[in-house]
Design a protein around this motif. Structure first.
Motif, PDB file in Angstrom:
ATOM      1  N   TRP A  66       0.844  -1.194   0.000  1.00 52.27           N
ATOM      2  CA  TRP A  66       0.000   0.000   0.000  1.00 52.27           C
ATOM      3  C   TRP A  66       0.881   1.246   0.000  1.00 52.27           C
ATOM      4  CZ3 TRP A  66      -0.530   4.407   2.765  1.00 52.27           C
ATOM      5  CH2 TRP A  66      -1.691   5.162   2.581  1.00 52.27           C
ATOM      6  N   ALA A  67       1.910   1.259   0.844  1.00 49.30           N
ATOM      7  CA  ALA A  67       2.799   2.420   0.929  1.00 49.30           C
ATOM      8  C   ALA A  67       3.538   2.645  -0.385  1.00 49.30           C
ATOM      9  CB  ALA A  67       3.787   2.247   2.080  1.00 49.30           C
ATOM     10  N   LEU A  68       4.062   1.578  -0.984  1.00 53.19           N
ATOM     11  CA  LEU A  68       4.770   1.722  -2.257  1.00 53.19           C
ATOM     12  C   LEU A  68       3.859   2.307  -3.327  1.00 53.19           C
ATOM     13  CD1 LEU A  68       6.937  -1.522  -2.627  1.00 53.19           C
ATOM     14  CD2 LEU A  68       7.646   0.737  -1.840  1.00 53.19           C
ATOM     15  N   ASP A  69       2.651   1.749  -3.444  1.00 52.75           N
ATOM     16  CA  ASP A  69       1.717   2.223  -4.465  1.00 52.75           C
ATOM     17  C   ASP A  69       1.345   3.681  -4.227  1.00 52.75           C
ATOM     18  OD1 ASP A  69       1.757  -0.281  -5.600  1.00 52.75           O
ATOM     19  OD2 ASP A  69      -0.128  -0.939  -4.687  1.00 52.75           O
ATOM     20  N   TYR A  70       1.055   4.020  -2.973  1.00 51.82           N
ATOM     21  CA  TYR A  70       0.644   5.381  -2.647  1.00 51.82           C
ATOM     22  C   TYR A  70       1.772   6.372  -2.933  1.00 51.82           C
ATOM     23  CZ  TYR A  70      -1.566   9.243  -0.131  1.00 51.82           C
ATOM     24  OH  TYR A  70      -2.145  10.450   0.186  1.00 51.82           O
ATOM     25  N   LEU A  71       2.976   6.039  -2.478  1.00 52.16           N
ATOM     26  CA  LEU A  71       4.102   6.949  -2.669  1.00 52.16           C
ATOM     27  C   LEU A  71       4.423   7.142  -4.147  1.00 52.16           C
ATOM     28  CD1 LEU A  71       6.466   5.733   0.188  1.00 52.16           C
ATOM     29  CD2 LEU A  71       5.325   7.954   0.063  1.00 52.16           C
ATOM     30  N   ARG A  72       4.505   6.045  -4.888  1.00 52.63           N
ATOM     31  CA  ARG A  72       4.870   6.160  -6.307  1.00 52.63           C
ATOM     32  C   ARG A  72       3.830   6.962  -7.079  1.00 52.63           C
ATOM     33  NH1 ARG A  72       6.692  -0.164  -6.786  1.00 52.63           N
ATOM     34  NH2 ARG A  72       8.908   0.141  -6.359  1.00 52.63           N
ATOM     35  N   ARG A  73       2.562   6.620  -6.866  1.00 50.13           N
ATOM     36  CA  ARG A  73       1.502   7.303  -7.610  1.00 50.13           C
ATOM     37  C   ARG A  73       1.427   8.781  -7.235  1.00 50.13           C
ATOM     38  NH1 ARG A  73      -2.153   4.703  -5.554  1.00 50.13           N
ATOM     39  NH2 ARG A  73      -3.050   6.213  -4.107  1.00 50.13           N
ATOM     40  N   THR A  74       1.435   9.068  -5.956  1.00 55.93           N
ATOM     41  CA  THR A  74       1.237  10.439  -5.491  1.00 55.93           C
ATOM     42  C   THR A  74       2.425  11.333  -5.823  1.00 55.93           C
ATOM     43  OG1 THR A  74      -0.094   9.561  -3.672  1.00 55.93           O
ATOM     44  CG2 THR A  74       0.619  11.841  -3.499  1.00 55.93           C
ATOM     45  N   ASP A  76       4.634  10.872  -8.192  1.00 53.69           N
ATOM     46  CA  ASP A  76       4.656  11.069  -9.639  1.00 53.69           C
ATOM     47  C   ASP A  76       3.697  12.191 -10.046  1.00 53.69           C
ATOM     48  OD1 ASP A  76       6.579   9.290 -10.363  1.00 53.69           O
ATOM     49  OD2 ASP A  76       5.217   7.693 -10.971  1.00 53.69           O
ATOM     50  N   GLU A  77       2.485  12.149  -9.498  1.00 58.11           N
ATOM     51  CA  GLU A  77       1.490  13.157  -9.855  1.00 58.11           C
ATOM     52  C   GLU A  77       1.946  14.560  -9.442  1.00 58.11           C
ATOM     53  OE1 GLU A  77      -2.018  11.792  -7.928  1.00 58.11           O
ATOM     54  OE2 GLU A  77      -2.443  10.236  -9.425  1.00 58.11           O
ATOM     55  N   LEU A  78       2.498  14.676  -8.236  1.00 56.14           N
ATOM     56  CA  LEU A  78       2.938  15.985  -7.760  1.00 56.14           C
ATOM     57  C   LEU A  78       4.114  16.509  -8.570  1.00 56.14           C
ATOM     58  CD1 LEU A  78       2.736  15.411  -3.899  1.00 56.14           C
ATOM     59  CD2 LEU A  78       1.238  16.877  -5.274  1.00 56.14           C
ATOM     60  N   GLU A  94       0.009  19.182  -2.323  1.00 55.38           N
ATOM     61  CA  GLU A  94       1.045  18.426  -1.621  1.00 55.38           C
ATOM     62  C   GLU A  94       0.617  18.122  -0.188  1.00 55.38           C
ATOM     63  OE1 GLU A  94       5.566  19.107   0.030  1.00 55.38           O
ATOM     64  OE2 GLU A  94       5.075  19.864  -1.973  1.00 55.38           O
ATOM     65  N   ALA A  95       0.031  19.113   0.475  1.00 56.10           N
ATOM     66  CA  ALA A  95      -0.415  18.913   1.856  1.00 56.10           C
ATOM     67  C   ALA A  95      -1.490  17.841   1.935  1.00 56.10           C
ATOM     68  CB  ALA A  95      -0.934  20.231   2.426  1.00 56.10           C
ATOM     69  N   GLN A  96      -2.418  17.840   0.973  1.00 54.99           N
ATOM     70  CA  GLN A  96      -3.472  16.833   0.956  1.00 54.99           C
ATOM     71  C   GLN A  96      -2.908  15.439   0.721  1.00 54.99           C
ATOM     72  OE1 GLN A  96      -6.126  18.265  -2.095  1.00 54.99           O
ATOM     73  NE2 GLN A  96      -7.205  19.665  -0.721  1.00 54.99           N
ATOM     74  N   ALA A  97      -1.922  15.349  -0.179  1.00 56.45           N
ATOM     75  CA  ALA A  97      -1.303  14.052  -0.472  1.00 56.45           C
ATOM     76  C   ALA A  97      -0.560  13.517   0.743  1.00 56.45           C
ATOM     77  CB  ALA A  97      -0.357  14.186  -1.659  1.00 56.45           C
ATOM     78  N   ILE A  98       0.204  14.378   1.400  1.00 50.88           N
ATOM     79  CA  ILE A  98       0.936  13.960   2.593  1.00 50.88           C
ATOM     80  C   ILE A  98      -0.029  13.567   3.699  1.00 50.88           C
ATOM     81  CG2 ILE A  98       2.418  14.802   4.456  1.00 50.88           C
ATOM     82  CD1 ILE A  98       3.996  16.354   2.372  1.00 50.88           C
ATOM     83  N   GLU A  99      -1.144  14.274   3.804  1.00 51.18           N
ATOM     84  CA  GLU A  99      -2.129  13.962   4.845  1.00 51.18           C
ATOM     85  C   GLU A  99      -2.686  12.555   4.677  1.00 51.18           C
ATOM     86  OE1 GLU A  99      -6.354  15.714   6.647  1.00 51.18           O
ATOM     87  OE2 GLU A  99      -5.291  16.780   5.050  1.00 51.18           O
ATOM     88  N   GLY A 100      -2.887  12.136   3.432  1.00 53.68           N
ATOM     89  CA  GLY A 100      -3.378  10.777   3.196  1.00 53.68           C
ATOM     90  C   GLY A 100      -2.404   9.725   3.699  1.00 53.68           C
ATOM     91  N   TYR A 101      -1.128   9.966   3.496  1.00 54.23           N
ATOM     92  CA  TYR A 101      -0.096   9.030   3.980  1.00 54.23           C
ATOM     93  C   TYR A 101      -0.004   9.083   5.501  1.00 54.23           C
ATOM     94  CZ  TYR A 101       4.239   6.321   3.432  1.00 54.23           C
ATOM     95  OH  TYR A 101       5.195   5.336   3.462  1.00 54.23           O
ATOM     96  N   GLN A 102      -0.126  10.294   6.050  1.00 55.59           N
ATOM     97  CA  GLN A 102      -0.097  10.455   7.504  1.00 55.59           C
ATOM     98  C   GLN A 102      -1.243   9.702   8.172  1.00 55.59           C
ATOM     99  OE1 GLN A 102       0.215  14.959   7.400  1.00 55.59           O
ATOM    100  NE2 GLN A 102       1.403  14.538   9.250  1.00 55.59           N
ATOM    101  N   GLU A 103      -2.405   9.733   7.545  1.00 51.67           N
ATOM    102  CA  GLU A 103      -3.565   9.077   8.143  1.00 51.67           C
ATOM    103  C   GLU A 103      -3.330   7.580   8.297  1.00 51.67           C
ATOM    104  OE1 GLU A 103      -6.839  10.119   5.663  1.00 51.67           O
ATOM    105  OE2 GLU A 103      -7.044  12.146   6.486  1.00 51.67           O
ATOM    106  N   MET A 104      -2.759   6.956   7.272  1.00 54.68           N
ATOM    107  CA  MET A 104      -2.482   5.527   7.381  1.00 54.68           C
ATOM    108  C   MET A 104      -1.420   5.261   8.444  1.00 54.68           C
ATOM    109  SD  MET A 104      -3.092   2.445   6.627  1.00 54.68           S
ATOM    110  CE  MET A 104      -4.263   2.691   5.278  1.00 54.68           C
TER     111      MET A 104
END
Length: 377
Positions: A66-74, A76-78, A94-104
């Motif tokens: 999950w972390a690999l997929d989230y990091l690579r996709r997010t 790349d998009e940013l 960027e803040a919204q993307a980081i927040e999603g990772y923080q939540e997990m």
């Protein structure tokens, strides 16, 4: 249900069944319930676990992938959005993307904290009853870290000329300060740290976490397969699990950075900075949620004044273990644990210019941290 067949039979009580049975009995919800165990008792009365039956958790995969997929996709998009727009990064996106990772990360911290609260609760079962760590116990933790550190530094000394320039420089700095680092570790944790010895997960990383419907479940309590069952069943500090997960965030960040390999230099640099920020914020959120959860324990797991020192001790042990593992199995990944250990050493020794984690490694093969073979088919 899931039936786990034990492929390497060993003598003694199996920690996966033992801990799962205990957690099922006390009602810890965020793990697979134990339904049964098949055990052979030999003529001497010694048990040998043959298989374990547990409840199946409907899930979306483990937290490592999950972390690999989230990091690579997010990331790349940013990064690509900046290239396409030829403009400054969008701070809000960027803040919204980081927040999603923080939540997990925070959910994992909460569930690990709840696990440790469950394992520190008073019980009549001597295998799970928490005990104050004696000065001898603290010294044993320090000695274990010193032994692992010495092995790691010996390996670096043998391989320093084979390392890439950046890794070689960091490795040499560790070797040059070996005596100072050894002394710092020896005096890192005081004998009266106010720590508890409890049962712990013992091999905690993102690969031991299942993501399920916005929540996580902690699995695989077998402990480190390279250790004996007796060692895996020993009580230790819960900070050891915390250190394992923090190091796993660094591994996930480095493994995800394979997306930078074919990118233009400017884009690659931007991506690396993003990966570093994601890791740092995730670690902070994980620790905050963990501390909030363990604040509800019947007694403190460690004196607040000694928590960071004890965590640093186990982070050093973990990074040293990783150096030993990578040297034996994935030499191209040595840069990651070397950088992690160098960062810890710089902080402990009061250096300026502490290197930031994580350093991109050759991550063409994204495999989980501590990928030693487990006990099961």
């Amino acid at each position: 249900v899931v039936l786990k067949l034990v492929r390497r039979l060993v003598s003694g009580i199996h920690p996966e069944a033992e801990i799962s049975r205990y957690l099922t009995r006390i009602g810890y919800a965020n793990t697979a319930p134990l339904y049964g165990e098949v055990v052979r008792i030999d003529p001497a009365g010694v048990p040998h676990t043959l298989c374990i039956l547990q409840g199946f958790i409907d899930n979306q995969g483990d937290a490592w992938n999950w972390a690999l997929d989230y990091l690579r996709r997010t990331v790349d998009e940013l990064a690509l959005a900046v290239d396409a727009d030829d403009a400054a990064p969008d701070p809000e996106k960027e803040a919204q993307a980081i927040e999603g990772y923080q939540e997990m990360a925070a959910i994992i911290g909460k569930r690990l904290g709840e696990l440790h609260v469950a394992l520190v609760a008073p019980t009549d079962d001597p295998a799970f009853s928490p005990e104050p760590a004696t000065p001898e116990d603290v010294r044993a933790w320090i000695d274990g870290t010193q032994t692992m550190l010495a092995t790691a530094l010996d390996l670096l000394a043998q391989r320093v000329e084979q390392l890439t320039d950046d890794t070689k420089e960091l490795a040499q700095s560790l070797l040059d300060r070996r005596a100072a680092l050894t002394e710092a570790v020896a005096n890192l944790v005081s004998a009266d740290a106010g720590a508890l010895r409890t049962r712990i997960h013992g091999d905690f990383h993102l690969g031991q976490v299942l993501v399920a419907q916005g929540d996580v479940f902690l699995i695989d309590f077998e402990g480190e397969p390279a250790r004996s069952l007796e060692e895996r069943r020993q009580k230790s500090s819960p900070m050891r699990d915390v250190a394992g997960l923090l190091r796993s965030f660094s591994y996930a960040s480095a493994a995800a950075q394979s997306t930078t390999e074919s990118a233009p230099q400017q884009t690659a640099d931007r991506k690396r900075a993003l990966f570093d920020r994601f890791r740092g914020y995730a670690a902070e959120s994980f620790l905050d949620a963990y501390r909030t959860a363990v604040a509800l324990a019947t007694q403190p797991l460690v004196a607040p004044s000694a928590e960071q020192a004890l965590l640093d001790l186990f982070l050093i042990e973990k990074a040293a273990y990783e150096i030993r593992y990578e040297a034996a199995n994935r030499p191209t990944w040595l840069g990651l644990p070397v950088r992690g250990l160098a960062a810890l050493a710089s902080r402990l020794l009061g250096d300026t210019g502490t290197p930031h984690e994580p350093e991109p490694a050759d991550s063409s093969a994204a495999t989980p941290p501590n990928p030693a073979e487990g006990d099961y088919e």
